[in-house]
Design a protein around this motif. Structure first.
Motif, short mmCIF file in Angstrom:
data_model
loop_
_atom_site.label_atom_id
_atom_site.label_comp_id
_atom_site.label_asym_id
_atom_site.label_seq_id
_atom_site.Cartn_x
_atom_site.Cartn_y
_atom_site.Cartn_z
N LYS B 47 0.85 -1.21 0.00
CA LYS B 47 0.00 0.00 0.00
C LYS B 47 0.88 1.25 0.00
O LYS B 47 2.02 1.21 0.44
CB LYS B 47 -0.88 0.02 1.25
N GLN B 48 0.31 2.32 -0.47
CA GLN B 48 1.02 3.60 -0.45
C GLN B 48 0.95 4.20 0.95
O GLN B 48 -0.09 4.16 1.60
CB GLN B 48 0.35 4.58 -1.44
N SER B 49 2.07 4.71 1.38
CA SER B 49 2.05 5.39 2.67
C SER B 49 1.31 6.72 2.51
O SER B 49 1.59 7.48 1.59
CB SER B 49 3.49 5.65 3.13
N PRO B 50 0.33 7.00 3.36
CA PRO B 50 -0.46 8.22 3.16
C PRO B 50 0.32 9.50 3.48
O PRO B 50 1.22 9.48 4.31
CB PRO B 50 -1.60 8.04 4.16
N VAL B 51 -0.04 10.56 2.76
CA VAL B 51 0.53 11.87 3.08
C VAL B 51 -0.31 12.45 4.21
O VAL B 51 -1.53 12.50 4.13
CB VAL B 51 0.48 12.81 1.85
N GLN B 52 0.35 12.84 5.27
CA GLN B 52 -0.37 13.37 6.42
C GLN B 52 -0.01 14.84 6.62
O GLN B 52 0.94 15.34 6.01
CB GLN B 52 -0.01 12.58 7.67
N SER B 53 -0.75 15.48 7.47
CA SER B 53 -0.44 16.90 7.70
C SER B 53 -0.48 17.24 9.17
O SER B 53 -1.11 16.54 9.97
CB SER B 53 -1.40 17.79 6.91
N GLY B 54 0.21 18.29 9.52
CA GLY B 54 0.27 18.71 10.91
C GLY B 54 0.55 20.20 11.01
O GLY B 54 0.51 20.93 10.02
N PHE B 55 0.85 20.63 12.22
CA PHE B 55 1.05 22.05 12.52
C PHE B 55 2.50 22.25 12.96
O PHE B 55 3.09 21.38 13.59
CB PHE B 55 0.07 22.46 13.62
N ALA B 56 3.09 23.38 12.58
CA ALA B 56 4.48 23.63 12.96
C ALA B 56 4.69 25.10 13.29
O ALA B 56 4.04 25.98 12.71
CB ALA B 56 5.41 23.23 11.83
N PHE B 57 5.55 25.35 14.24
CA PHE B 57 5.98 26.72 14.49
C PHE B 57 7.45 26.70 14.92
O PHE B 57 7.96 25.68 15.37
CB PHE B 57 5.10 27.43 15.53
N GLY B 58 8.10 27.82 14.72
CA GLY B 58 9.53 27.85 15.05
C GLY B 58 10.07 29.25 15.15
O GLY B 58 9.36 30.24 14.93
#
Lengths: 306, 196
Positions: B47-58
């Motif tokens: 199976k294809q590894s899913p593209v996921q999303s998240g939050f980032a700050f720096g």
């Protein structure tokens, strides 16, 4: 009876202070001389680091690098005396001071100073964890921001982080609201959040009353620990101070409940200011573990500062 | 090769458009969204590894006109894959991914970063897919903390009044992995950058 013995001990220590000048001139003289030699070597070393990192000339500002050897003795009723030596280095680099303060320490500073354990007198001893940390400080309006990565070397190499926001808001001329929000990430414990909503009443120039409300939440096992209570601190003079605390400790295991009540009093003495400091903290606790029966204990800390 | 050509063309066009901008390294705050994918190389797991999303700050701090220090926090749900003798286990670890490192500005619009990242467990690890006796395979997801090296290429898309939009491609190379385990990931960060 036990409380009376502790009280007498503290009173005798206060009076013993009058003999301090004699002590300085006799017993401590060789120690002071040796301390000055070690201090000089530490200062030369840190100045070299500062010049290497910044490529600048030597600053005229005094070097405030401090090496502290701390000896901690803990005794609890029906238990054994625990002894723990700790080493802490506050490395001061004058040319980098505006941005960075570097700290080297042998214990986990975040765990001791940023969580609920800082107000828990009989909590677990600091785990030995050699490491080095860099502190970044920034002030944005009224908020103080601190970011501190720490590289640890024992038992395995790891990195811990602290991100802390704090504020000091005046409610009246003498009463201040001092909230803190800290995010902690530690190699052994994962992530946690610490919140404190303390109200401090500066009763006089030497005394303050603090209403303590603080919580710490661990994300891995979903545990919440809380401290509620108050402390009264008083500076007797420039070298002697007292700290009295009543803390109600709670946690959410198995459900949110009271876990311990601790009444403590502390005597802090800078016997030779900036060289030898010690503190004596007798306490009585009423823990749920012992069905809220009283247990006495005492802590003695002796710090040698170079 | 085609992708590389397209990427270079895209970069040159952006830099040309943005040539008036002259920010470079500066004390700044970065907030944005991150998309990421774990690279799984397996014959068993098709199976294809899913593209996921998240939050980032720096944050970024200027060290010299071309050099900067950076630190960022990413909130991810990263996948960890391990296989052995035809059996595999795919796990998801909620984590706070903290990266701290160095950034070099080749030109004000283009910079390269290298950092050391630590991923801290931030909740409970979940099994996504298990095959055969794969449940007995332990992945790095179950470790409270794992470490990786992070490299990045950052491009400034737009700049105005000390505020800019950046796009940052990152590759994370894990070095605390177990045998036959895949945990390296690529990420694309689209972020808003404000000079402090």
């Amino acid at each position: 009876m036990k409380i009376l013995i502790f009280s007498l001990l503290i009173v005798s220590l206060v009076y013993a202070n009058t003999e301090e000048d004699k002590l300085k001139k006799t017993a401590l003289k060789p120690l002071v001389k040796q301390r000055q030699e070690i201090k000089h070597q530490i200062d030369s070393f840190t100045t070299g680091i500062d010049q290497f990192l910044t490529g600048r000339e030597f600053s005229n500002r005094p070097n405030r690098t401090k090496l502290t050897i701390s000896n901690q003795f803990n005794f609890k009723e029906a238990g054994e005396v625990e002894y723990q030596p700790l080493v802490n280095v506050d490395l001061h680099l004058p040319n980098l001071e505006k941005l960075i303060q570097v700290k080297l320490s042998s214990y986990d500073v975040a765990e001791r100073n940023e969580g609920v354990d800082k107000n828990r007198i009989e909590e677990k001893s600091s785990e030995e964890s050699f490491g080095t940390s860099v502190n970044f400080f920034k002030e944005i309006n009224k908020f103080k921001l601190q970011f501190r990565p720490r590289l640890e070397f024992s038992p395995v190499v790891g990195i811990s982080y602290l991100l802390k926001f704090s504020l000091k808001q005046a409610i009246s001329q003498r009463i201040f609201f001092e909230p803190t929000l800290s995010f902690l990430a530690q190699p052994d414990d994962g992530t946690s959040q610490y919140t404190s909503l303390n109200i401090v009443n500066y009763v006089s120039r030497k005394s303050k009353f603090t209403f303590i409300n603080e919580w710490e939440y661990q994300n891995i096992d979903h545990t919440l620990q809380a401290n509620n209570g108050f402390s009264i601190s008083n500076d007797y003079n420039s070298r002697i101070s007292f700290l009295h605390m009543l803390i109600f400790e709670s946690n959410n295991r198995p459900t949110y409940n009271l876990d311990n009540i601790v009444l403590s009093t502390g005597y802090f003495h800078k016997l030779y200011k900036g060289i030898i400091h010690y503190s004596l903290r007798p306490y009585v606790s009423f823990a749920r573990e012992y069905e809220f029966r009283q247990k006495f204990g005492v802590q003695f800390h002796l710090n040698l500062i170079f | 090769m085609n992708f590389v050509k397209q990427f270079c063309t895209f970069t040159i066009i952006l830099i040309s458009i943005n040539s008036q901008a002259n920010t470079g390294p500066a004390p700044s705050l970065i907030v944005g969204a991150i998309s990421y994918v774990t690279h799984i190389d397996s014959n068993q797991f098709d199976k294809q590894s899913p593209v996921q999303s998240g939050f980032a700050f720096g944050v970024e701090g200027k060290y010299s006109p071309q050099h900067a220090l950076q630190a960022d926090f990413q909130f991810l749900n990263k996948l960890y894959f391990r296989e052995d003798a035809g059996n595999y286990r795919l796990q998801k670890k909620p984590q706070v991914y903290i990266n701290i490192g160095y950034r070099f500005y080749l030109i004000p619009q283009l910079s390269f970063g290298l950092g050391l990242a630590a991923a801290y467990l931030n909740g409970s690890v979940k099994d996504i897919s298990v095959n055969g006796t794969g449940a007995s395979l332990e992945t790095t997801a179950s470790d409270i903390t794992n470490y990786s090296l992070d490299s990045s290429i950052q491009l400034q898309l737009f700049e105005s009044n000390n505020k800019s939009l950046i796009i940052d491609y990152r590759y994370s190379f894990g070095f605390t992995l177990k045998e036959n385990e895949d945990l390296n990931h690529s990420a694309l960060l689209l972020a808003y950058k404000v000079m402090l």
